[in-house]
Design an enzyme around this catalytic site. Structure first.
Site, PDB file in Angstrom:
ATOM      1  N   GLY A   1       0.769  -1.341   0.141  1.00 55.76           N
ATOM      2  CA  GLY A   1       0.145  -0.447   0.339  1.00 55.76           C
ATOM      3  C   GLY A   1       0.960   1.286  -0.496  1.00 55.76           C
ATOM      4  O   GLY A   1       0.563   2.633   0.040  1.00 55.76           O
ATOM      5  N   MET A   2       2.089   0.939  -0.007  1.00 50.13           N
ATOM      6  CA  MET A   2       3.263   2.232   0.730  1.00 50.13           C
ATOM      7  C   MET A   2       3.728   2.653  -0.363  1.00 50.13           C
ATOM      8  O   MET A   2       4.157   3.207  -0.574  1.00 50.13           O
ATOM      9  CB  MET A   2       3.645   2.141   1.507  1.00 50.13           C
ATOM     10  N   ALA A   3       4.499   1.653  -0.366  1.00 51.25           N
ATOM     11  CA  ALA A   3       5.865   0.502  -1.390  1.00 51.25           C
ATOM     12  C   ALA A   3       5.768  -0.078  -2.778  1.00 51.25           C
ATOM     13  O   ALA A   3       5.101  -1.127  -2.016  1.00 51.25           O
ATOM     14  CB  ALA A   3       7.291   1.030  -0.654  1.00 51.25           C
ATOM     15  N   ASN A   4       6.518   0.013  -3.322  1.00 53.65           N
ATOM     16  CA  ASN A   4       7.216  -1.227  -4.185  1.00 53.65           C
ATOM     17  C   ASN A   4       8.484  -1.656  -4.119  1.00 53.65           C
ATOM     18  O   ASN A   4       9.357  -1.069  -4.118  1.00 53.65           O
ATOM     19  CB  ASN A   4       6.693  -1.931  -5.548  1.00 53.65           C
ATOM     20  N   VAL A   5       8.456  -3.644  -3.915  1.00 50.62           N
ATOM     21  CA  VAL A   5       9.646  -3.686  -3.279  1.00 50.62           C
ATOM     22  C   VAL A   5      10.660  -5.084  -4.244  1.00 50.62           C
ATOM     23  O   VAL A   5       9.762  -5.839  -5.318  1.00 50.62           O
ATOM     24  CB  VAL A   5       9.853  -4.759  -2.251  1.00 50.62           C
TER      25      VAL A   5
ATOM     26  N   LYS B   1      13.309  -1.568  -1.395  1.00 52.01           N
ATOM     27  CA  LYS B   1      11.900  -0.894  -1.281  1.00 52.01           C
ATOM     28  C   LYS B   1      11.642   1.011  -1.603  1.00 52.01           C
ATOM     29  O   LYS B   1      12.565   1.201  -1.225  1.00 52.01           O
ATOM     30  CB  LYS B   1      11.328  -0.835   0.404  1.00 52.01           C
TER      31      LYS B   1
ATOM     32  N   ASP C   1       2.630  -3.764  13.319  1.00 48.56           N
ATOM     33  CA  ASP C   1       1.723  -4.049  11.955  1.00 48.56           C
ATOM     34  C   ASP C   1       2.858  -6.171  12.470  1.00 48.56           C
ATOM     35  O   ASP C   1       2.557  -6.303  10.802  1.00 48.56           O
ATOM     36  CB  ASP C   1       2.074  -3.779  10.475  1.00 48.56           C
TER      37      ASP C   1
END
Length: 658
Positions: A21-25, A40, A134
């Protein structure tokens, strides 16, 4: 990002690993250090979102502070093309969610190993006052060596931080969030402990304890429903292990473990003998207030409103509220009232009487007709073989209808369970009768018991009807009394009453009693070691009291029990330290040096230029023949130069003797 693109002119993209939801890895290659890494990268559409940027910076700040074998190591971070990036170690493996799905059911031993890794990593983060917030199987990676590593500190929180400590939104993954988190309250180390308890439940049960189509429904389950018992799914799980889950997932945060270290210590003893008969943990559940596994942000007001609707009629103790009682009363009042029964007239009573009499007469004729017809009373065929039941039905003038084969614990395989129609029923000749024939007890998956305590498994399986046998074997890896292997495959479907299983059980490491090596030679000691599979290291020293090649001492005392891993050091005599000096007169220097080397003596040669003796021959020695000298000492010998006739005797005599 595309393959072969460069980040910060250093990290070459290889392939995508996942999207969040925040970043792509991505998996990338570090061109400078020549190693694969994980990168990331903040999503392009979120680069102007100050909240998301703050969370990404928060992850960088939290991760770079943590160095631990069970936490993903951070290598680098920065910004490229106005996008923040974080470079960490690349873990070749899979996340715990997929690992559970692939290997379920996990053995108790493997579950404890993975959980200990996770707890160790979380404990380290907590020691730096960092709360993950989390924790979930998707944020735990299992490398090729089987070690667990925690990742994704995107919403991690420093306990001293005021910006994100208390908020009006719930941040995290619904299925693993603590009751206090779903309310948007203060997240503490005990919130992480709650998530750890949920993860431990999922590892054992193969599923999360609370699930529903809507996130709010899951949140309400966390806050209002009691934690389900994992032993109801798998009774083989030790009660002590279930108690760890129950303790970690208490609704009231103060009823949970005080720290992750405390939970880890409790978990380390769940297989101990003194906890075998431990009762189920009972603690008062309090209604303190999680659809996807993705991290979500839920307004607390929505959750609070849903909770209010769910709880307005039922109190914490299960009693119905007065408002509900009142509402039910009003509903009853609105229902139409039954009218009083009217009195029956005499005329009507006469009609009813004659009607009943007519019905009675018709009934009598019907009964007579039935009796006179050709009827057969069904026999009780329970316990008959299928063949004999069919033969009997034919003899009675009945037909065999459908034959159903069903499992049954009480009736042996191949025997009749029941008939349709049932026994005792009168049926017309020629009627069809269905048979229900037993296939025996329903087959069940046997399961994997390796790594578990044999005595407990034996008791559990024998209660289910299995025949259990034991074969003992030495092991350096498996503790004494625990199962090494089983001769029935875990995935095999078996009938407990007809199944015999043989377990190979560890009796621990084999021990050997060390004897006294006194009066034994080096070759005799070595022969003993070879026979018993042990390793012996030899030292050699001189001795005036022990003959050469014989044992002087041993590092392990006689009578001591040792394992195969033990190395025994034995000291061997090289003989006496004193050496008797021979007469070197007429010998050559090489003769003397050969003798000296053999006996551990140093030789110092000296040239005699006055001697008339043959060149190269010994003319004198510093230690007389027959005398003794210790090894390591030096003897001086004089060697003739063979030039005595060319000098005056007086000069030669002056220079030639030692």
């Amino acid at each position: 990002m595309q393959a072969n693109e460069l980040i910060a002119e250093r990290y070459k993209i290889i392939e995508p690993l996942g999207e969040g939801g925040m970043a792509n890895v991505y998996r990338a290659h570090d061109m400078i250090l020549d190693r694969d890494v994980s990168v990331k990268l903040l999503r392009l559409d979120l680069r102007d979102d100050s909240t998301i940027r703050q969370r990404f910076e928060n992850e960088i700040a939290a991760s770079t502070e943590l160095v631990h074998p069970n936490i993903i190591q951070v290598y680098d971070f920065g910004e490229t093309n106005q996008l923040q990036f974080l470079v960490t170690e690349y873990v070749k493996g899979e996340d715990l969610k997929r690992y559970i799905a692939k290997h379920h059911p996990l053995t108790i031993t493997r579950t404890l190993q993975i959980m200990d890794d996770i707890l160790a990593g979380v404990a380290m983060a907590h020691s730096h006052n960092i709360i993950h917030r989390d924790l979930k199987p998707q944020n735990i990676l299992i490398d090729e060596a089987g070690r667990a590593k925690i990742t994704d500190f995107g919403i991690a929180l420093a306990q001293s931080s005021l910006g994100l400590t208390k908020t009006d939104v719930a941040i995290g993954s619904i299925h693993y969030m603590s009751p206090e988190q779903v309310k948007g309250g203060i997240a503490t180390t005990r919130s992480d402990i709650y998530a750890l308890g949920i993860i431990l439940y999922e590892m054992l049960a193969g599923k999360v304890p609370f699930d529903a189509p809507e996130a709010v429904s899951v949140a309400l389950m966390h806050s209002t429903q009691p934690m389900p018992f994992v032993r109801d799914i798998d009774p083989r799980i030790p009660q002590a292990l279930e108690n760890v889950i129950l303790k970690a997932t208490q609704k009231n945060a103060m009823d949970r473990y005080n720290s992750v270290d405390e939970m880890r210590e409790d978990l380390s003893t769940v297989m101990a003998e003194d906890r075998i008969n431990e009762p189920r943990l009972e603690m008062a559940a309090k209604n303190d207030i999680s659809n996807s596994t993705a991290t979500k942000i839920i307004p607390a007001s929505v959750i609070g409103a849903a909770a209010a609707v769910a709880n307005k009629d039922v109190k914490a103790d299960g009693a119905v509220s007065p408002s509900l009682i009142s509402r039910k009363q009003k509903e009853q009042e609105k229902k139409p009232q039954k009218k009083p029964k009217k009195k029956i007239s005499k005329k009507r009573r006469r009609m009813m009487f004659f009607g009943g009499l007519l019905a009675l007469i018709l009934g009598i004729f019907l009964i007579v007709g039935l009796v006179s017809s050709d009827k057969v009373t069904m026999t009780d065929f329970r316990g008959y073989t299928e063949k004999s039941a069919k033969n009997s039905l034919k003899e009675d003038g009945l037909k065999v209808g459908e034959v159903y084969h069903v499992s049954n614990k009480q009736i042996s395989k191949g025997k009749v369970i029941k008939t349709d129609p049932r026994e005792g029923t009168k049926v017309d000749k020629g009627s069809s009768v269905n048979l229900y024939v037993s296939t025996g007890a329903k087959k069940v998956r046997f399961g994997d018991y390796t790594g578990e305590k044999y005595s407990k498994v034996e008791h559990q399986l024998e209660e289910k009807g299995f025949t259990v046998k034991e074969v003992q074997q030495n092991s350096t890896d498996v503790p004494e009394g625990y199962i090494i292997e089983q001769d029935v495959d875990a995935e095999t479907l078996v009938n407990p009453g007809d199944t015999t299983v043989t377990f190979t059980v560890s009796r621990g490491q084999q021990t050997i009693t060390v004897p006294s090596f006194q009066n034994m030679s080096q070759s005799q000691v070595q022969a003993w070691a070879d026979k018993n599979g042990l390793t012996v290291s030899f030292n050699q020293v001189g001795s005036d009291t022990v003959a050469a090649d014989m044992v002087i001492s041993q590092s392990v005392k006689a009578g001591t029990k040792v394992t195969f891993a033990t190395v025994i050091t034995v000291t061997i005599s090289t003989g006496s330290n004193d050496v008797t000096v021979p007469d070197f007169g007429g010998k050559t220097l090489s003769d003397v040096q050969s003798w000296a080397k053999k006996n551990g003596i140093n030789v110092q040669p000296k040239t005699d230029v006055t001697s008339s003796a043959e060149k190269g021959k010994i003319t004198s020695q510093s230690v007389s023949a027959g005398d003794k000298m210790q090894k390591g000492n030096t003897i001086t010998v004089t060697v003739s130069a063979g030039t005595g006739n060319s000098h005056s005797g007086d000069d030669n005599n002056a220079d030639g003797h030692s």
